[in-house]
Design a protein around this motif. Structure first.
Motif, mmCIF file in Angstrom:
data_model
loop_
_atom_site.group_PDB
_atom_site.id
_atom_site.type_symbol
_atom_site.label_atom_id
_atom_site.label_comp_id
_atom_site.label_asym_id
_atom_site.label_seq_id
_atom_site.Cartn_x
_atom_site.Cartn_y
_atom_site.Cartn_z
ATOM 1 N N ASP A 168 0.806 -1.217 0.000
ATOM 2 C CA ASP A 168 0.000 0.000 0.000
ATOM 3 C C ASP A 168 0.844 1.273 0.000
ATOM 4 O O ASP A 168 0.322 2.387 -0.085
ATOM 5 C CB ASP A 168 -0.964 0.021 1.184
ATOM 6 N N GLY A 169 2.168 1.115 0.087
ATOM 7 C CA GLY A 169 3.057 2.267 0.054
ATOM 8 C C GLY A 169 3.130 3.058 1.334
ATOM 9 O O GLY A 169 3.805 4.087 1.401
ATOM 10 N N ASN A 170 2.458 2.593 2.394
ATOM 11 C CA ASN A 170 2.389 3.354 3.641
ATOM 12 C C ASN A 170 3.473 2.998 4.644
ATOM 13 O O ASN A 170 3.461 3.493 5.774
ATOM 14 C CB ASN A 170 1.014 3.181 4.294
ATOM 15 N N ALA A 171 4.390 2.139 4.272
ATOM 16 C CA ALA A 171 5.485 1.777 5.182
ATOM 17 C C ALA A 171 6.600 1.112 4.398
ATOM 18 O O ALA A 171 6.375 0.536 3.320
ATOM 19 C CB ALA A 171 4.981 0.823 6.277
ATOM 20 N N LEU A 172 7.806 1.229 4.924
ATOM 21 C CA LEU A 172 8.939 0.518 4.351
ATOM 22 C C LEU A 172 8.931 -0.923 4.844
ATOM 23 O O LEU A 172 8.534 -1.204 5.974
ATOM 24 C CB LEU A 172 10.258 1.177 4.771
#
Length: 236
Positions: A149-153
């Motif tokens: 989702d691109g919200n965390a590495l």
């Protein structure tokens, strides 16, 4: 017996509507938009500098800045006799970038009007935007640096950031990572704490330079070689 709760809900809804209207009203002026766009470089500007950018008189600029301050879109910093203005935070910058993307949809020509050098690379408050930033985000997504989702590495992504010298805040007050829609490219670039850490690392390493007072960035020869080696991006 439930009427008081209903009334409270109605009051909350009205307050939200009034607050939203106030923010929309603050943005709904070309001169104030010019000022906000100038502040997108993440730096603090004087009222005189902002009046010059907006091509308006100093007295008129003062009234516009007051409205932006009252809407909490900008903050004022005082140092001695001087006062400096800057965006209230990265959330305001993200809002402006989003509005730019929406505004582009209403333009007759599908071709971006942004100057070529800004389409290649620019700052979006405290992180990198433009074609190069989009390329970095795509590379990180394909290589598993980011969660779906691109919200965390991912753990691997955090290790790569550490290797790059990108210092992450262990307790960020905002999203650790987020996918920002790049308004000139119409694809995502990396925002949030991770995006800010990455830009800061690039600057420390001397891979790019920010042009004072502008959103423009330029890449050094060392930076061009590093971007090709690490992100497989050929920076022209």
């Amino acid at each position: 017996m439930s009427l008081p709760n209903v009334r409270k809900t109605d009051d909350d809804g009205l307050q939200l509507e009034l607050s939203l209207s106030a923010v929309a009203s603050a943005i709904a002026d070309p001169s104030r938009v010019s000022m906000l766009c100038a502040l997108m470089d993440g730096r603090a500007w004087t009222a005189t500098e902002l009046s010059s950018v907006a091509n308006i008189a100093a007295s008129t600029a003062s009234a516009h800045l007051t409205k932006l301050l009252n809407s909490e879109l900008i903050t004022c910093l005082s140092q001695g006799r001087h006062r400096y203005y800057r965006l209230a935070g990265s959330d305001v910058a993200h809002l402006l970038e989003t509005l730019m993307g929406i505004s582009m949809k209403s333009m007759k020509s599908p071709q971006p009007k942004t100057p070529v050098h800004l389409r290649v690379a620019r700052t979006c408050y405290d992180h990198l935007a433009g074609k190069i930033a989009v390329g970095i985000y795509e590379f990180m997504s394909n290589e598993g640096w980011l969660e779906p989702d691109g919200n965390a590495l991912t753990p691997a992504g955090k290790q790569h950031f550490e290797d790059l010298g990108a210092i992450l805040n262990p307790n960020p007050r905002r999203k650790s990572s987020c996918a920002c829609l790049d308004w000139s490219e119409r694809r995502f670039h990396l925002g949030g704490d991770s995006g800010a850490a990455l830009l800061a690392a690039f600057e420390r390493k001397g891979w790019l330079n920010r042009t004072p007072g502008y959103r423009e960035v330029t890449f050094t020869e060392e930076g061009k070689r590093a971007f090709l080696r690490i992100f497989q991006l050929d920076v022209k």
